[in-house]
Scaffold this motif. Structure first.
Motif, mmCIF file in Angstrom:
data_model
loop_
_atom_site.group_PDB
_atom_site.id
_atom_site.type_symbol
_atom_site.label_atom_id
_atom_site.label_comp_id
_atom_site.label_asym_id
_atom_site.label_seq_id
_atom_site.Cartn_x
_atom_site.Cartn_y
_atom_site.Cartn_z
ATOM 1 N N ILE A 1 0.857 -1.182 0.000
ATOM 2 C CA ILE A 1 0.000 0.000 0.000
ATOM 3 C C ILE A 1 0.893 1.232 0.000
ATOM 4 O O ILE A 1 1.615 1.495 0.965
ATOM 5 C CB ILE A 1 -0.907 0.007 1.240
ATOM 6 N N VAL A 2 0.880 1.960 -1.096
ATOM 7 C CA VAL A 2 1.687 3.178 -1.220
ATOM 8 C C VAL A 2 0.731 4.347 -1.411
ATOM 9 O O VAL A 2 -0.129 4.329 -2.301
ATOM 10 C CB VAL A 2 2.660 3.083 -2.403
ATOM 11 N N TRP A 3 0.852 5.364 -0.572
ATOM 12 C CA TRP A 3 -0.043 6.509 -0.666
ATOM 13 C C TRP A 3 0.269 7.320 -1.917
ATOM 14 O O TRP A 3 1.425 7.540 -2.263
ATOM 15 C CB TRP A 3 0.107 7.394 0.568
ATOM 16 N N GLY A 4 -0.807 7.750 -2.593
ATOM 17 C CA GLY A 4 -0.617 8.508 -3.823
ATOM 18 C C GLY A 4 -0.063 9.906 -3.594
ATOM 19 O O GLY A 4 0.569 10.480 -4.467
ATOM 20 N N GLY A 5 -0.282 10.455 -2.427
ATOM 21 C CA GLY A 5 0.212 11.795 -2.115
ATOM 22 C C GLY A 5 0.839 11.800 -0.737
ATOM 23 O O GLY A 5 1.629 10.917 -0.401
ATOM 24 N N THR A 6 0.470 12.780 0.049
ATOM 25 C CA THR A 6 1.003 12.867 1.410
ATOM 26 C C THR A 6 0.406 11.749 2.263
ATOM 27 O O THR A 6 -0.815 11.553 2.264
ATOM 28 C CB THR A 6 0.650 14.229 2.036
ATOM 29 N N PRO A 7 1.233 10.965 2.969
ATOM 30 C CA PRO A 7 0.700 9.898 3.822
ATOM 31 C C PRO A 7 -0.274 10.463 4.843
ATOM 32 O O PRO A 7 -0.090 11.573 5.344
ATOM 33 C CB PRO A 7 1.959 9.337 4.504
ATOM 34 N N PRO A 8 -1.334 9.728 5.132
ATOM 35 C CA PRO A 8 -2.330 10.236 6.075
ATOM 36 C C PRO A 8 -1.772 10.305 7.495
ATOM 37 O O PRO A 8 -0.877 9.546 7.862
ATOM 38 C CB PRO A 8 -3.461 9.207 5.981
ATOM 39 N N ALA A 9 -2.303 11.208 8.263
ATOM 40 C CA ALA A 9 -1.923 11.307 9.676
ATOM 41 C C ALA A 9 -2.959 10.571 10.509
ATOM 42 O O ALA A 9 -4.139 10.499 10.149
ATOM 43 C CB ALA A 9 -1.843 12.768 10.098
ATOM 44 N N GLY A 10 -2.536 10.009 11.623
ATOM 45 C CA GLY A 10 -3.478 9.323 12.508
ATOM 46 C C GLY A 10 -3.930 8.000 11.927
ATOM 47 O O GLY A 10 -3.119 7.208 11.446
ATOM 48 N N ARG A 11 -5.253 7.772 11.942
ATOM 49 C CA ARG A 11 -5.789 6.481 11.519
ATOM 50 C C ARG A 11 -5.792 6.391 9.996
ATOM 51 O O ARG A 11 -6.195 7.320 9.291
ATOM 52 C CB ARG A 11 -7.197 6.296 12.074
ATOM 53 N N ALA A 12 -5.332 5.239 9.476
ATOM 54 C CA ALA A 12 -5.235 5.027 8.035
ATOM 55 C C ALA A 12 -6.286 4.018 7.596
ATOM 56 O O ALA A 12 -6.759 3.190 8.389
ATOM 57 C CB ALA A 12 -3.842 4.530 7.665
ATOM 58 N N THR A 13 -6.674 4.078 6.317
ATOM 59 C CA THR A 13 -7.675 3.155 5.775
ATOM 60 C C THR A 13 -7.212 2.626 4.423
ATOM 61 O O THR A 13 -6.413 3.262 3.719
ATOM 62 C CB THR A 13 -9.040 3.841 5.599
ATOM 63 N N TYR A 14 -7.746 1.455 4.065
ATOM 64 C CA TYR A 14 -7.437 0.867 2.761
ATOM 65 C C TYR A 14 -8.561 -0.092 2.399
ATOM 66 O O TYR A 14 -9.101 -0.802 3.260
ATOM 67 C CB TYR A 14 -6.104 0.123 2.803
ATOM 68 N N ARG A 15 -8.937 -0.129 1.108
ATOM 69 C CA ARG A 15 -9.966 -1.055 0.630
ATOM 70 C C ARG A 15 -9.312 -2.115 -0.244
ATOM 71 O O ARG A 15 -8.613 -1.811 -1.223
ATOM 72 C CB ARG A 15 -11.047 -0.312 -0.148
ATOM 73 N N LEU A 16 -9.577 -3.363 0.105
ATOM 74 C CA LEU A 16 -9.067 -4.508 -0.643
ATOM 75 C C LEU A 16 -10.233 -5.163 -1.367
ATOM 76 O O LEU A 16 -11.284 -5.417 -0.779
ATOM 77 C CB LEU A 16 -8.412 -5.513 0.319
ATOM 78 N N THR A 17 -10.071 -5.433 -2.663
ATOM 79 C CA THR A 17 -11.105 -6.080 -3.467
ATOM 80 C C THR A 17 -10.692 -7.514 -3.759
ATOM 81 O O THR A 17 -9.592 -7.773 -4.252
ATOM 82 C CB THR A 17 -11.320 -5.330 -4.789
ATOM 83 N N LEU A 18 -11.584 -8.462 -3.448
ATOM 84 C CA LEU A 18 -11.318 -9.879 -3.674
ATOM 85 C C LEU A 18 -12.435 -10.479 -4.520
ATOM 86 O O LEU A 18 -13.588 -10.055 -4.442
ATOM 87 C CB LEU A 18 -11.224 -10.628 -2.343
ATOM 88 N N THR A 19 -12.084 -11.492 -5.320
ATOM 89 C CA THR A 19 -13.065 -12.126 -6.206
ATOM 90 C C THR A 19 -13.245 -13.612 -5.897
ATOM 91 O O THR A 19 -13.777 -14.344 -6.718
ATOM 92 C CB THR A 19 -12.641 -11.956 -7.677
ATOM 93 N N ASP A 20 -12.810 -14.037 -4.730
ATOM 94 C CA ASP A 20 -12.948 -15.447 -4.358
ATOM 95 C C ASP A 20 -14.403 -15.763 -4.020
ATOM 96 O O ASP A 20 -15.199 -14.874 -3.737
ATOM 97 C CB ASP A 20 -12.055 -15.755 -3.158
ATOM 98 N N PRO A 21 -14.769 -17.055 -4.013
ATOM 99 C CA PRO A 21 -16.161 -17.426 -3.732
ATOM 100 C C PRO A 21 -16.568 -17.048 -2.310
ATOM 101 O O PRO A 21 -15.727 -16.955 -1.409
ATOM 102 C CB PRO A 21 -16.160 -18.954 -3.910
ATOM 103 N N PRO A 22 -17.869 -16.808 -2.091
ATOM 104 C CA PRO A 22 -18.359 -16.549 -0.731
ATOM 105 C C PRO A 22 -17.977 -17.687 0.209
ATOM 106 O O PRO A 22 -17.948 -18.861 -0.183
ATOM 107 C CB PRO A 22 -19.875 -16.465 -0.917
ATOM 108 N N GLY A 23 -17.674 -17.326 1.437
ATOM 109 C CA GLY A 23 -17.266 -18.325 2.420
ATOM 110 C C GLY A 23 -15.769 -18.533 2.492
ATOM 111 O O GLY A 23 -15.289 -19.218 3.397
#
Length: 330
Positions: free
Chosen positions: A279-301
């Motif tokens: 995970i590389v920030w596109g601009g200035t790294p966030p301060a405090g709490r950070a977030t990231y969204r991961l997309t997966l295509t595996d089957p449910p379960g």
């Protein structure tokens, strides 16, 4: 002139030199080396816990050797039942008979094949079979713990229930079972940990039919750092939220960033112990709490364990966060 053999002194000298050289090489290569004939110490603290009516969980403490342990042999009634690598200090012995007494011993082995003396015997009786046991136990509740020092933690939890009875509780660390206690016990003492490390523990109950309960809620514990060691650089407060979007699953992560003496330019994300993305920030790294969204295509379960670690200002990678487990929604 016929019949006269001409001697070549230099040839005999060369042959003698070659022989002497060969002897010197053989001596240098192994003639003066001492073979490893010292036996390892016998493993101590051997315990045997019936996990079900047909299986027993055997554990022991690490043995020592002048060169190093390579394996442990586990014996049942004097006959070898299993062999595990030096890194493992436990194993399950399956295929046993219900309501039967067993005796287990463990011997350490080194690279030269030297065996330790047998450990003290651990005795256990498998419980009676429970053919009417149709339900898995409920999950343990209120898991809590304390790091006694840099290498030891104690855990306790609320007991589970089962339609027939709980035979054991299994302690897991990052989805690997590391300890078992009888079903009448709701505490565990874990040793051999690393100072200054974040551990995530869960507990499962097991019944005589070998059915396991759901996991307890996870518990994060950080062992104290060794004196003089730097503070932990692990991210804390890692949380996950999973949602379905068509054929995809979205895993939203958030965490509190560690104090590293500077900004954290990147994080590595591991799924099931393997590096998945950086995970590389596109601009200035966030301060405090950070977030990231991961997309997966595996089957449910599909079940995943995930953890992250930061890139430090000096370019090295820091400590891992606690681990979180997600199950992809349907």
């Amino acid at each position: 002139m016929e019949g006269i053999t001409v001697q070549r002194p230099h040839a005999r000298t060369a042959s003698a030199c070659s022989t002497a050289l060969l002897l010197a090489v053989l001596t240098a290569c192994g003639g003066s080396a001492e073979a490893d004939t010292r036996n390892p110490t016998a493993p101590e603290g051997v315990t045997a816990q019936a996990g079900s009516s047909t299986s027993v969980h055997v554990m022991w403490e690490r043995a020592t050797d002048n060169e190093g342990i390579t394996a442990y042999d586990v014996f049942r009634e004097g006959r070898k039942a299993a062999t595990v690598g030096a890194a493992k200090l436990m194993t399950d012995i399956d295929g046993l008979t219900a309501s039967t007494a067993h005796t287990f011993t463990v011997r350490a082995r080194d690279a030269a094949g030297n065996l330790s003396a047998p450990s003290a015997a651990a005795r256990v009786t498998t419980p009676a079979a429970a053919p009417a046991d149709e339900e898995a136990p409920t999950g343990p509740t209120e898991l809590r713990g304390e790091a006694a020092d840099g290498r030891t933690v104690t855990l306790s939890w609320g007991g589970s229930t089962d339609d027939v009875g709980v035979t054991s509780y299994d302690v897991y660390q990052e989805d690997s079972r590391i300890h078992s206690v009888p079903g009448t016990q709701t505490t565990a003492r874990l040793t051999g940990l690393r100072p200054g490390t974040v551990y995530t523990f869960t507990v499962r109950a097991r019944d005589a039919a070998d059915r396991s309960s759901p996991d307890s809620e996870p518990l994060d514990l950080t062992t104290p750092s060794a004196p003089g060691a730097p503070d932990s650089t692990a991210p804390t407060g890692l949380r996950t939220e999973t949602t379905a979007r068509g054929a995809e699953s979205l895993v939203d992560l958030s965490w509190d960033q560690p104090d590293t003496g500077g900004t954290v330019p990147a994080y590595q994300l591991f799924l099931n112990g393997r590096l998945t993305t950086t995970i590389v920030w596109g601009g200035t790294p966030p301060a405090g709490r950070a977030t990231y969204r991961l997309t997966l295509t595996d089957p449910p379960g599909t079940r995943y364990s995930l953890k992250i670690r930061p890139k430090l200002p000096d370019g090295t990678w820091g400590d891992f966060s606690a681990q979180r487990t997600v199950v992809l929604p349907g």
